[in-house]
Enzyme design. Structure first.
Site, PDB file in Angstrom:
ATOM      1  N   ARG A   1       0.868  -1.126   0.011  1.00 33.56           N
ATOM      2  CA  ARG A   1      -0.202  -0.111   0.169  1.00 33.56           C
ATOM      3  C   ARG A   1       0.705   1.191   0.182  1.00 33.56           C
ATOM      4  O   ARG A   1       1.786   1.287   1.088  1.00 33.56           O
ATOM      5  CB  ARG A   1      -0.923   0.095   1.245  1.00 33.56           C
ATOM      6  CG  ARG A   1      -1.685   1.087   1.372  1.00 33.56           C
ATOM      7  CD  ARG A   1      -2.290   1.158   2.612  1.00 33.56           C
ATOM      8  NE  ARG A   1      -3.371   2.410   2.695  1.00 33.56           N
ATOM      9  CZ  ARG A   1      -4.339   2.783   3.678  1.00 33.56           C
ATOM     10  NH1 ARG A   1      -4.252   1.713   4.734  1.00 33.56           N
ATOM     11  NH2 ARG A   1      -4.841   3.771   3.666  1.00 33.56           N
TER      12      ARG A   1
ATOM     13  N   ARG B   1     -16.226   5.410  20.204  1.00 33.74           N
ATOM     14  CA  ARG B   1     -17.118   4.533  21.256  1.00 33.74           C
ATOM     15  C   ARG B   1     -16.988   5.208  22.316  1.00 33.74           C
ATOM     16  O   ARG B   1     -17.996   5.251  23.253  1.00 33.74           O
ATOM     17  CB  ARG B   1     -16.463   2.982  21.112  1.00 33.74           C
ATOM     18  CG  ARG B   1     -16.675   2.042  20.228  1.00 33.74           C
ATOM     19  CD  ARG B   1     -15.784   1.119  20.180  1.00 33.74           C
ATOM     20  NE  ARG B   1     -14.528   1.408  19.884  1.00 33.74           N
ATOM     21  CZ  ARG B   1     -13.563   0.506  19.524  1.00 33.74           C
ATOM     22  NH1 ARG B   1     -13.667  -0.594  19.343  1.00 33.74           N
ATOM     23  NH2 ARG B   1     -12.452   1.246  19.200  1.00 33.74           N
TER      24      ARG B   1
ATOM     25  N   GLY C   1     -14.292   1.896  10.554  1.00 31.08           N
ATOM     26  CA  GLY C   1     -14.781   1.611  12.012  1.00 31.08           C
ATOM     27  C   GLY C   1     -15.874   2.149  12.376  1.00 31.08           C
ATOM     28  O   GLY C   1     -16.642   1.523  12.911  1.00 31.08           O
TER      29      GLY C   1
ATOM     30  N   ASP D   1      -3.197   4.806  -2.681  1.00 29.96           N
ATOM     31  CA  ASP D   1      -4.300   5.264  -2.104  1.00 29.96           C
ATOM     32  C   ASP D   1      -4.957   6.377  -2.827  1.00 29.96           C
ATOM     33  O   ASP D   1      -6.132   6.926  -2.535  1.00 29.96           O
ATOM     34  CB  ASP D   1      -4.056   6.058  -0.807  1.00 29.96           C
ATOM     35  CG  ASP D   1      -4.323   4.830   0.379  1.00 29.96           C
ATOM     36  OD1 ASP D   1      -4.558   3.593   0.219  1.00 29.96           O
ATOM     37  OD2 ASP D   1      -4.292   5.394   1.546  1.00 29.96           O
TER      38      ASP D   1
ATOM     39  N   GLU E   1      -9.325  -3.491   2.170  1.00 32.19           N
ATOM     40  CA  GLU E   1      -8.293  -2.954   1.326  1.00 32.19           C
ATOM     41  C   GLU E   1      -7.529  -3.965   1.193  1.00 32.19           C
ATOM     42  O   GLU E   1      -6.694  -3.918  -0.021  1.00 32.19           O
ATOM     43  CB  GLU E   1      -7.579  -1.532   2.016  1.00 32.19           C
ATOM     44  CG  GLU E   1      -8.612  -0.574   2.142  1.00 32.19           C
ATOM     45  CD  GLU E   1      -8.261   0.310   3.403  1.00 32.19           C
ATOM     46  OE1 GLU E   1      -8.484   0.028   4.451  1.00 32.19           O
ATOM     47  OE2 GLU E   1      -7.922   1.690   3.002  1.00 32.19           O
TER      48      GLU E   1
ATOM     49  N   LEU F   1     -15.397   6.131   7.337  1.00 28.73           N
ATOM     50  CA  LEU F   1     -15.494   6.670   8.677  1.00 28.73           C
ATOM     51  C   LEU F   1     -14.490   5.996   9.606  1.00 28.73           C
ATOM     52  O   LEU F   1     -15.314   5.059  10.039  1.00 28.73           O
ATOM     53  CB  LEU F   1     -17.091   6.941   9.335  1.00 28.73           C
ATOM     54  CG  LEU F   1     -17.771   7.642   7.939  1.00 28.73           C
ATOM     55  CD1 LEU F   1     -19.230   7.834   8.736  1.00 28.73           C
ATOM     56  CD2 LEU F   1     -17.398   9.363   7.769  1.00 28.73           C
TER      57      LEU F   1
ATOM     58  N   ASN G   1     -19.804   0.044  12.051  1.00 30.23           N
ATOM     59  CA  ASN G   1     -20.065  -0.278  13.526  1.00 30.23           C
ATOM     60  C   ASN G   1     -20.968   0.771  14.123  1.00 30.23           C
ATOM     61  O   ASN G   1     -21.828   0.310  14.918  1.00 30.23           O
ATOM     62  CB  ASN G   1     -18.919  -0.427  14.250  1.00 30.23           C
ATOM     63  CG  ASN G   1     -18.152  -1.765  13.824  1.00 30.23           C
ATOM     64  OD1 ASN G   1     -18.600  -2.644  13.675  1.00 30.23           O
ATOM     65  ND2 ASN G   1     -16.776  -1.151  13.726  1.00 30.23           N
TER      66      ASN G   1
HETATM   67  P1  ADP Z   1      -8.158   3.491  11.229  1.00 28.56           P
HETATM   68  O1  ADP Z   1      -8.694   4.813  10.339  1.00 28.56           O
HETATM   69  O2  ADP Z   1      -7.317   3.849  12.145  1.00 28.56           O
HETATM   70  O3  ADP Z   1      -8.433   2.143  10.228  1.00 28.56           O
HETATM   71  P2  ADP Z   1     -10.860   2.404  11.968  1.00 28.56           P
HETATM   72  O4  ADP Z   1     -11.428   2.246  10.799  1.00 28.56           O
HETATM   73  O5  ADP Z   1     -10.501   1.011  12.616  1.00 28.56           O
HETATM   74  O6  ADP Z   1      -9.660   3.546  12.088  1.00 28.56           O
HETATM   75  O7  ADP Z   1     -11.844   3.203  12.874  1.00 28.56           O
HETATM   76  C1  ADP Z   1     -11.648   3.473  14.185  1.00 28.56           C
HETATM   77  C2  ADP Z   1     -12.980   4.249  14.826  1.00 28.56           C
HETATM   78  O8  ADP Z   1     -13.993   3.314  14.681  1.00 28.56           O
HETATM   79  C3  ADP Z   1     -12.652   4.719  16.271  1.00 28.56           C
HETATM   80  O9  ADP Z   1     -13.295   6.010  16.354  1.00 28.56           O
HETATM   81  C4  ADP Z   1     -13.516   3.774  16.756  1.00 28.56           C
HETATM   82  O10 ADP Z   1     -14.043   4.305  18.093  1.00 28.56           O
HETATM   83  C5  ADP Z   1     -14.704   3.355  15.875  1.00 28.56           C
HETATM   84  N1  ADP Z   1     -15.347   2.397  15.981  1.00 28.56           N
HETATM   85  C6  ADP Z   1     -15.177   0.917  16.157  1.00 28.56           C
HETATM   86  N2  ADP Z   1     -16.183   0.127  16.586  1.00 28.56           N
HETATM   87  C7  ADP Z   1     -17.119   1.024  16.831  1.00 28.56           C
HETATM   88  C8  ADP Z   1     -18.379   0.868  17.570  1.00 28.56           C
HETATM   89  N3  ADP Z   1     -18.992  -0.471  17.688  1.00 28.56           N
HETATM   90  N4  ADP Z   1     -19.278   1.984  17.632  1.00 28.56           N
HETATM   91  C9  ADP Z   1     -18.787   3.044  17.423  1.00 28.56           C
HETATM   92  N5  ADP Z   1     -17.624   3.480  16.802  1.00 28.56           N
HETATM   93  C10 ADP Z   1     -16.719   2.372  16.661  1.00 28.56           C
END
Ligand code: ADP
Length: 380
Positions: free
Chosen positions: A70, A264, A310, A127, A364, A188, A314
């Site tokens: 990447r 979270r 994330g 990217d 990815e 996001l 979620n």
């Molecule tokens: P990165 O951009 O570092 O790859 P991720 O795609 O893993 O990050 O996203 C991280 C974000 O996702 C954090 O803000 C985390 O709190 C949020 N997140 C993960 N699981 C949940 C959930 N169950 N509810 C709310 N937010 C979540």
């Protein structure tokens, strides 16, 4: 990874590089291990450790057919993935000025991996590549044109691999050819970006010359008044580097809430009545609603809105707060689907009377593996 099926055979993560706590964790079906790397390990040392780790899995090691890398910034040189040769390395190096935190680390990874696997083809997946279809009127800033011509200053966009993956998945879920799909995809995570896709091609995206523009992110500000940096420097004693650090590391959800960059944690604190945590979530959602509305204006009739990353995959709460504000634009959630499609699941979360809305788990690594497989000439 098995490039045909997307099955992950072995997964690893090197963390806390350049710190005393540098470590490597890895897992497969039967193992989940973490062990320390030498204190202050850099990317090269981490990759050396990964290579040694592969020696413990000789079957896997001998079955490797290509290495996919990447690479964050491909500038205007790369609109698709490429086999890495000296010219490609040179071009990635030249782009390092625009991605000083990422491209040198990506190059260190490439050279170390080439040393470890000299007999395998190495492939770079950028990217920025997915956004090379942006029309000029979308990627030009309202700045003197010579800054573009002489210094390549323009919007590039990032997270392209994720937007590519989820847009193709959305087309599948819609049962349509990607070339006929108008989509808005919102990635996001800690970093956040949103893309407008018309007839399968990206026509705009929120991240810009650097990954700072656009949506409010975990610790990054997203859009601000461009006069603010000079105001901070001239009147509040900031240095240029203070401003950069503040905008990248101390802003966004963390800066507004003063609590955390983690969605979270903010959801939990807001539920306990923390007004600053709630405000951070409100600003995050409001900015996202504005971008979705403006992208609906440019995609033409929308086939689907997609959430990923994330938070997008979620957080039923964020999805709900955003879509509630878009009811007048034909978007509404199914409460039960919104609460169910989470934690690795993908699918529709819209109400039957709404335009399609999907939550899709991004992958990815699979895009990188597939491109590496195809460019290595291994596909049949
Ligand atoms: P990165 O951009 O570092 O790859 P991720 O795609 O893993 O990050 O996203 C991280 C974000 O996702 C954090 O803000 C985390 O709190 C949020 N997140 C993960 N699981 C949940 C959930 N169950 N509810 C709310 N937010 C979540």
């Amino acid at each position: 990874m098995n490039a045909k099926t997307g099955e992950t055979l072995l997964k690893g993560l090197a963390e806390n590089l350049f710190l005393p706590t540098a470590s490597l964790s890895y897992s497969n079906e039967s193992t989940n291990e973490q062990y320390p790397l030498a204190s202050q390990s850099d990317h090269t040392q981490a990759l050396d450790a990964i290579t040694q780790l592969l020696d413990k899995h000789p079957m896997l090691k001998t079955s490797l057919i290509a290495v996919g890398h990447r690479v964050v910034h491909g500038g205007e040189s790369f609109s698709e993935s490429v086999l890495i040769d000296d010219l490609v390395i040179d071009a990635i190096d030249k782009t390092s000025l625009m991605a000083p935190l990422h491209n040198p680390a990506n190059l260190a990874g490439i050279t170390t991996a080439q040393r470890a696997f000299p007999h395998l083809p190495h492939v770079a997946v950028f990217d920025t590549a997915f956004f090379q279809t942006l029309p000029k009127h979308a990627y030009m800033y309202g700045l003197p044109k010579r800054l573009y011509k002489e210094h390549s200053i323009r919007k590039y966009g990032f997270h392209g691999t994720s937007h590519y993956f989820v847009s193709h998945r959305a087309a599948k879920l819609l049962g349509k050819a990607i070339e006929t799909c108008n989509l808005i995809t919102a990635h996001l995570g800690n970093g956040c970006s949103i893309s407008a896709i018309k007839n399968g091609k990206a026509i705009d995206t929120s991240l810009g010359f650097t990954p700072l523009e656009g949506l409010v992110m975990g610790t990054r500000s997203g859009d601000i008044d461009p006069s603010l940096p000079s105001y901070l420097i001239e009147h509040l004693n900031y240095t240029a580097s203070d401003v950069t650090t503040m905008l990248n590391k101390a802003s966004g959800l963390l800066g507004i809430s003063g609590v955390s960059n983690d969605c979270r944690e903010l959801e939990a604190q807001a539920a306990c009545g923390d007004a600053n945590a709630q405000l951070a979530l409100d600003v995050f959602c409001y900015r996202l609603v504005k971008y979705i509305g403006s992208y609906m204006a440019i995609t033409g009739p929308l086939d689907a809105l997609v959430f990923t990353g994330g938070i997008g995959e979620n957080s039923a709460l964020i999805r709900n707060q955003v879509i509630k504000q878009l009811a007048h634009m034909g978007l509404a959630l199914s409460e039960s689907a919104n609460n169910t499609i989470r934690f690795g699941k993908s699918g529709a979360i819209n109400h039957p009377n709404s335009l399609p809305i999907f939550a899709i788990a991004t992958n990815e690594e699979w895009v990188i593996a597939k491109d590496a497989y195809e460019l290595a000439g291994a596909s049949d």
